[in-house]
Design a protein around this motif. Structure first.
Motif, PDB file in Angstrom:
ATOM      1  N   ALA A 116      -8.160  17.268  -1.140  1.00 25.30           N
ATOM      2  CA  ALA A 116      -6.804  17.798  -1.262  1.00 25.30           C
ATOM      3  C   ALA A 116      -5.987  16.812  -2.092  1.00 25.30           C
ATOM      4  N   TYR A 117      -4.790  17.247  -2.473  1.00 21.72           N
ATOM      5  CA  TYR A 117      -3.971  16.443  -3.378  1.00 21.72           C
ATOM      6  C   TYR A 117      -2.553  16.356  -2.829  1.00 21.72           C
ATOM      7  N   THR A 118      -1.911  15.212  -3.057  1.00 20.92           N
ATOM      8  CA  THR A 118      -0.587  14.998  -2.482  1.00 20.92           C
ATOM      9  C   THR A 118       0.199  14.014  -3.323  1.00 20.92           C
ATOM     10  N   ARG A 119       1.532  14.073  -3.172  1.00 19.97           N
ATOM     11  CA  ARG A 119       2.414  13.077  -3.787  1.00 19.97           C
ATOM     12  C   ARG A 119       2.865  12.055  -2.740  1.00 19.97           C
ATOM     13  N   GLN A 120       2.536  12.285  -1.498  1.00 18.82           N
ATOM     14  CA  GLN A 120       2.982  11.411  -0.409  1.00 18.82           C
ATOM     15  C   GLN A 120       2.050  10.195  -0.330  1.00 18.82           C
ATOM     16  N   GLY A 121       2.564   9.031  -0.707  1.00 17.06           N
ATOM     17  CA  GLY A 121       1.710   7.857  -0.874  1.00 17.06           C
ATOM     18  C   GLY A 121       1.890   6.755   0.149  1.00 17.06           C
ATOM     19  N   ASP A 122       2.260   7.085   1.388  1.00 11.85           N
ATOM     20  CA  ASP A 122       2.357   6.024   2.405  1.00 11.85           C
ATOM     21  C   ASP A 122       0.969   5.761   2.985  1.00 11.85           C
ATOM     22  N   PHE A 123       0.229   4.871   2.302  1.00 12.59           N
ATOM     23  CA  PHE A 123      -1.150   4.553   2.652  1.00 12.59           C
ATOM     24  C   PHE A 123      -1.209   3.219   3.411  1.00 12.59           C
ATOM     25  N   HIS A 124      -2.356   3.002   4.054  1.00 10.99           N
ATOM     26  CA  HIS A 124      -2.602   1.721   4.725  1.00 10.99           C
ATOM     27  C   HIS A 124      -4.099   1.571   4.957  1.00 10.99           C
ATOM     28  N   PHE A 125      -4.525   0.333   5.191  1.00 11.12           N
ATOM     29  CA  PHE A 125      -5.935   0.047   5.445  1.00 11.12           C
ATOM     30  C   PHE A 125      -6.212   0.045   6.948  1.00 11.12           C
ATOM     31  N   VAL A 126      -7.373   0.611   7.318  1.00  6.37           N
ATOM     32  CA  VAL A 126      -7.837   0.608   8.707  1.00  6.37           C
ATOM     33  C   VAL A 126      -9.315   0.212   8.702  1.00  6.37           C
ATOM     34  N   PRO A 127      -9.841  -0.292   9.814  1.00  8.04           N
ATOM     35  CA  PRO A 127     -11.277  -0.619   9.866  1.00  8.04           C
ATOM     36  C   PRO A 127     -12.134   0.613   9.608  1.00  8.04           C
ATOM     37  N   ASP A 128     -13.159   0.438   8.782  1.00  5.96           N
ATOM     38  CA  ASP A 128     -14.092   1.512   8.483  1.00  5.96           C
ATOM     39  C   ASP A 128     -15.152   1.561   9.584  1.00  5.96           C
ATOM     40  N   THR A 129     -15.145   2.616  10.372  1.00 13.51           N
ATOM     41  CA  THR A 129     -16.058   2.714  11.517  1.00 13.51           C
ATOM     42  C   THR A 129     -17.501   2.951  11.088  1.00 13.51           C
ATOM     43  N   THR A 130     -17.709   3.361   9.845  1.00 10.32           N
ATOM     44  CA  THR A 130     -19.071   3.655   9.387  1.00 10.32           C
ATOM     45  C   THR A 130     -19.751   2.443   8.744  1.00 10.32           C
ATOM     46  N   THR A 131     -18.971   1.474   8.305  1.00  9.79           N
ATOM     47  CA  THR A 131     -19.528   0.301   7.622  1.00  9.79           C
ATOM     48  C   THR A 131     -18.923  -0.958   8.220  1.00  9.79           C
ATOM     49  N   PRO A 132     -19.737  -1.887   8.729  1.00  7.84           N
ATOM     50  CA  PRO A 132     -19.202  -3.122   9.330  1.00  7.84           C
ATOM     51  C   PRO A 132     -18.483  -3.979   8.293  1.00  7.84           C
ATOM     52  N   ASN A 133     -17.473  -4.733   8.763  1.00 11.27           N
ATOM     53  CA  ASN A 133     -16.735  -5.693   7.939  1.00 11.27           C
ATOM     54  C   ASN A 133     -16.099  -5.054   6.704  1.00 11.27           C
ATOM     55  N   THR A 134     -15.665  -3.809   6.850  1.00 12.73           N
ATOM     56  CA  THR A 134     -15.075  -3.075   5.727  1.00 12.73           C
ATOM     57  C   THR A 134     -13.802  -2.360   6.189  1.00 12.73           C
ATOM     58  N   MET A 135     -12.810  -2.310   5.309  1.00 13.88           N
ATOM     59  CA  MET A 135     -11.576  -1.574   5.561  1.00 13.88           C
ATOM     60  C   MET A 135     -11.509  -0.364   4.634  1.00 13.88           C
ATOM     61  N   MET A 136     -10.903   0.697   5.145  1.00 13.15           N
ATOM     62  CA  MET A 136     -10.770   1.939   4.373  1.00 13.15           C
ATOM     63  C   MET A 136      -9.293   2.247   4.169  1.00 13.15           C
TER      64      MET A 136
ATOM     65  N   VAL B 244      -6.362   4.790   3.979  1.00 14.21           N
ATOM     66  CA  VAL B 244      -6.101   6.128   4.520  1.00 14.21           C
ATOM     67  C   VAL B 244      -4.628   6.465   4.337  1.00 14.21           C
ATOM     68  N   ASP B 245      -4.315   7.767   4.479  1.00  8.66           N
ATOM     69  CA  ASP B 245      -2.921   8.185   4.381  1.00  8.66           C
ATOM     70  C   ASP B 245      -2.268   8.141   5.755  1.00  8.66           C
ATOM     71  N   TYR B 246      -1.055   8.696   5.854  1.00  9.78           N
ATOM     72  CA  TYR B 246      -0.282   8.623   7.099  1.00  9.78           C
ATOM     73  C   TYR B 246      -0.964   9.356   8.247  1.00  9.78           C
ATOM     74  N   SER B 247      -1.834  10.327   7.946  1.00  7.29           N
ATOM     75  CA  SER B 247      -2.540  11.078   8.986  1.00  7.29           C
ATOM     76  C   SER B 247      -3.939  10.542   9.251  1.00  7.29           C
ATOM     77  N   GLY B 248      -4.332   9.479   8.564  1.00  9.06           N
ATOM     78  CA  GLY B 248      -5.666   8.923   8.746  1.00  9.06           C
ATOM     79  C   GLY B 248      -6.723   9.543   7.867  1.00  9.06           C
ATOM     80  N   ASN B 249      -6.327  10.357   6.890  1.00  6.79           N
ATOM     81  CA  ASN B 249      -7.291  10.942   5.961  1.00  6.79           C
ATOM     82  C   ASN B 249      -7.680   9.926   4.893  1.00  6.79           C
ATOM     83  N   PRO B 250      -8.961   9.802   4.563  1.00  2.02           N
ATOM     84  CA  PRO B 250      -9.389   8.825   3.557  1.00  2.02           C
ATOM     85  C   PRO B 250      -8.800   9.124   2.181  1.00  2.02           C
TER      86      PRO B 250
ATOM     87  N   THR C 263       0.811  -1.225   0.000  1.00  2.00           N
ATOM     88  CA  THR C 263       0.000   0.000   0.000  1.00  2.00           C
ATOM     89  C   THR C 263       0.844   1.275   0.000  1.00  2.00           C
ATOM     90  N   ASP C 264       2.173   1.129  -0.027  1.00  2.00           N
ATOM     91  CA  ASP C 264       3.038   2.293  -0.236  1.00  2.00           C
ATOM     92  C   ASP C 264       3.100   2.552  -1.735  1.00  2.00           C
TER      93      ASP C 264
END
Length: 273
Positions: A112-132, A134-140, A93-94
């Protein structure tokens, strides 16, 4: 205050702004996807000062007028968009963009837009059994529809060179495309406004249709995504230090000029007293 003091003071202020930009570049040298900032200088005001006719003597070859300036100022701050080197991380996911592109993310409800691509998946709190994603700061991280990228919990996910999110439930299961990352190509990087957090946003009054290249579906783009890599900043420490030393010398000369002007003004006041 005389003209020499005005010019020296104005120049010192502008040189300090440029030194601040260099310090910011050096501080972000290890920030992935960071693009170095640089300032452009221009004359504050230049006018021709006319001398008295008494100086117009026979044999004089120089014109009576001479240029008088009032220092320089930083007219604008721009980004150097040169591609940074890629650093291999091995994490799927990098992501690193090769070419003139930017990832779309949602920051405080704004795209917003960025070139910084250190992303990762986290549990989606709004939808059960789903991962979202996000970037390094937790932004979707957003897809081409402007929605957060999500995948089911029980899948393995990867991103291909076109930015498509590929998922599989098992090793022998078929690959499913869960969506495509929002990757935009600016018509001109000067239309983007840099904000905190290594992000860029559209200025007021500028739409996405005006700012970005619009391609029909299926059109080939020269932008590629490298999974398992991150783009380093394009800051060169040696160049920044060299420029800082030059600016410091200029600052010292301007400070000396201001001090000399102040001394001459003091002498003139004492003579009149």
């Amino acid at each position: 205050m005389n003209n020499s003091a005005i010019g020296a003071a104005v120049s010192m202020s502008s040189l300090q702004q440029r030194l601040d930009l260099i310090a910011n570049n050096i501080a972000n040298m290890d920030t992935d996807g960071y693009k170095r900032k640089e300032g452009s200088f221009e004359d504050v005001l230049t006018r021709v000062q006319q001398q008295s006719k008494e100086y117009d003597q026979p044999g004089r070859s120089m014109p009576l007028g001479f240029n008088m300036g009032f220092g320089v100022r930083v007219s604008k701050v721009t980004n150097d968009w040169e591609q940074g080197t890629l650093r291999e991380t091995g994490k799927p996911t990098d992501l690193a963009i090769q070419g003139n592109g930017l990832f779309g993310v949602q920051v405080n409800g704004v795209t917003a837009y960025t070139r910084q691509g250190d992303f990762h998946f986290v549990p989606d709190t709004t939808t059960p059994n789903t991962m979202m994603l996000v970037d390094y700061s937790g932004n979707p991280v957003l897809n081409t529809q402007g929605n957060p990228v999500t995948v089911p919990n029980n899948v393995s996910a990867a991103i291909d060179e076109r930015g498509r999110v590929l998922t599989k439930t098992s090793e022998n299961a078929p690959v499913t495309v869960a969506g495509t990352l929002m990757i935009v190509e600016p018509n001109s990087k000067s239309t983007l406004q840099a904000v905190d957090g290594n992000f860029y946003v559209l200025p007021n009054g500028v739409t996405a249709q005006q700012a970005f290249v619009q391609r029909a579906a299926g059109t080939v783009s020269n932008i590629g995504v490298r999974s398992g890599y991150l783009e380093r900043s394009n800051v060169d420490l040696g160049s920044e230090i060299t420029e800082m030393m030059q600016l410091q010398r200029n600052y010292q000369l301007a400070a000396r000029a201001l001090s000399s002007s102040d001394q001459m003004l003091g002498l003139a006041n004492n003579l009149r007293g």
